[in-house]
Design a protein around this motif. Structure first.
Motif, PDB file in Angstrom:
ATOM      1  N   HIS A 181     -26.942 -57.412 112.909  1.00 13.70           N
ATOM      2  CA  HIS A 181     -27.109 -55.762 112.747  1.00 13.70           C
ATOM      3  C   HIS A 181     -27.929 -56.559 111.461  1.00 13.70           C
ATOM      4  O   HIS A 181     -28.344 -55.150 111.196  1.00 13.70           O
ATOM      5  CB  HIS A 181     -25.550 -56.176 111.637  1.00 13.70           C
ATOM      6  N   LEU A 182     -27.884 -57.361 110.291  1.00 11.65           N
ATOM      7  CA  LEU A 182     -29.435 -57.090 109.827  1.00 11.65           C
ATOM      8  C   LEU A 182     -30.221 -56.770 110.426  1.00 11.65           C
ATOM      9  O   LEU A 182     -31.372 -56.526 110.109  1.00 11.65           O
ATOM     10  CB  LEU A 182     -29.378 -58.251 109.148  1.00 11.65           C
TER      11      LEU A 182
ATOM     12  N   GLY B  42     -24.828 -44.471 111.115  1.00  5.30           N
ATOM     13  CA  GLY B  42     -24.016 -44.196 112.430  1.00  5.30           C
ATOM     14  C   GLY B  42     -24.734 -44.657 113.586  1.00  5.30           C
ATOM     15  O   GLY B  42     -23.439 -45.236 114.688  1.00  5.30           O
ATOM     16  N   ALA B  43     -25.478 -45.073 113.999  1.00  2.00           N
ATOM     17  CA  ALA B  43     -25.811 -46.161 115.392  1.00  2.00           C
ATOM     18  C   ALA B  43     -24.984 -47.740 114.953  1.00  2.00           C
ATOM     19  O   ALA B  43     -24.659 -47.915 115.554  1.00  2.00           O
ATOM     20  CB  ALA B  43     -27.361 -46.414 115.218  1.00  2.00           C
ATOM     21  N   ALA B  44     -25.409 -47.790 113.640  1.00  2.12           N
ATOM     22  CA  ALA B  44     -24.756 -49.159 113.249  1.00  2.12           C
ATOM     23  C   ALA B  44     -23.239 -49.304 113.346  1.00  2.12           C
ATOM     24  O   ALA B  44     -22.618 -50.590 113.929  1.00  2.12           O
ATOM     25  CB  ALA B  44     -25.062 -49.801 112.346  1.00  2.12           C
ATOM     26  N   LEU B  45     -22.679 -47.941 112.863  1.00  5.36           N
ATOM     27  CA  LEU B  45     -20.954 -48.476 113.054  1.00  5.36           C
ATOM     28  C   LEU B  45     -20.693 -48.388 114.426  1.00  5.36           C
ATOM     29  O   LEU B  45     -19.655 -48.953 115.298  1.00  5.36           O
ATOM     30  CB  LEU B  45     -20.583 -47.472 113.262  1.00  5.36           C
ATOM     31  N   ALA B  46     -21.721 -46.997 115.701  1.00  7.12           N
ATOM     32  CA  ALA B  46     -20.789 -47.299 116.809  1.00  7.12           C
ATOM     33  C   ALA B  46     -21.251 -48.347 117.597  1.00  7.12           C
ATOM     34  O   ALA B  46     -20.058 -49.374 118.180  1.00  7.12           O
ATOM     35  CB  ALA B  46     -21.718 -46.026 117.604  1.00  7.12           C
ATOM     36  N   VAL B  47     -22.424 -49.430 117.009  1.00  7.27           N
ATOM     37  CA  VAL B  47     -22.393 -50.708 118.265  1.00  7.27           C
ATOM     38  C   VAL B  47     -21.120 -51.734 117.881  1.00  7.27           C
ATOM     39  O   VAL B  47     -20.765 -52.579 118.055  1.00  7.27           O
ATOM     40  CB  VAL B  47     -23.920 -50.824 117.264  1.00  7.27           C
ATOM     41  N   GLU B  48     -20.711 -51.340 116.427  1.00 10.54           N
ATOM     42  CA  GLU B  48     -20.082 -52.174 116.126  1.00 10.54           C
ATOM     43  C   GLU B  48     -18.654 -52.277 116.039  1.00 10.54           C
ATOM     44  O   GLU B  48     -17.790 -52.738 116.884  1.00 10.54           O
ATOM     45  CB  GLU B  48     -19.964 -52.345 114.147  1.00 10.54           C
ATOM     46  N   ILE B  49     -17.615 -50.968 116.462  1.00 11.15           N
ATOM     47  CA  ILE B  49     -16.984 -50.661 117.205  1.00 11.15           C
ATOM     48  C   ILE B  49     -16.628 -50.861 118.251  1.00 11.15           C
ATOM     49  O   ILE B  49     -15.838 -51.418 119.618  1.00 11.15           O
ATOM     50  CB  ILE B  49     -16.358 -48.821 116.966  1.00 11.15           C
TER      51      ILE B  49
END
Length: 124
Positions: free
Chosen positions: A85-86, A69-76
């Motif tokens: 990301h990695l 969820g945090a990774a998707l929020a940062v991506e968006i």
């Protein structure tokens, strides 16, 4: 049944702290995840405890949901490169999983003791 558990400490506090589910004093773990054979304070045999993969499955679900969820929020929001990301999310996922594993295993063992959970057996 309530009478049996009236004198026991809370399975949540003892399990999460890695303490004996009967007395709340002795340590539950010998190593990072290895259980002691018995409690040094009250002598409770930990042979009943078999948490199997339950804690690991719950932790993977919880950590996966939070980190993804945090990774998707940062991506968006920021669209960083994949290598960033990695670098951020893989170590975070490992840290979250390792930090939660021992308390969750302790909780599983404490709840097994309180509810007298044991391996299923067929009646002959």
């Amino acid at each position: 049944m309530a009478e049996d558990h009236a004198h026991l400490p809370s399975p949540y506090s003892t399990g999460l702290a890695g303490r004996c589910p009967r007395c709340g004093e002795g340590k539950l773990f010998e190593g990072f995840l290895k259980l002691r054979p018995r409690c040094v304070a009250c002598g409770l045999d930990y042979g009943f405890a078999d948490s199997a993969d339950g804690p690991a499955v719950f932790i993977m679900l919880i950590a996966g949901f939070a980190v993804l969820g945090a990774a998707l929020a940062v991506e968006i929001a920021y669209e960083p490169p994949i290598w960033l990301h990695l670098v951020i999310w893989l170590p975070l996922a490992v840290i979250v999983c390792l930090a939660l594993l021992r308390p969750m295993k302790g909780l599983a063992v404490a709840l097994q003791y309180v509810h007298k959970a044991q391996e299923g057996r067929r009646e002959q």
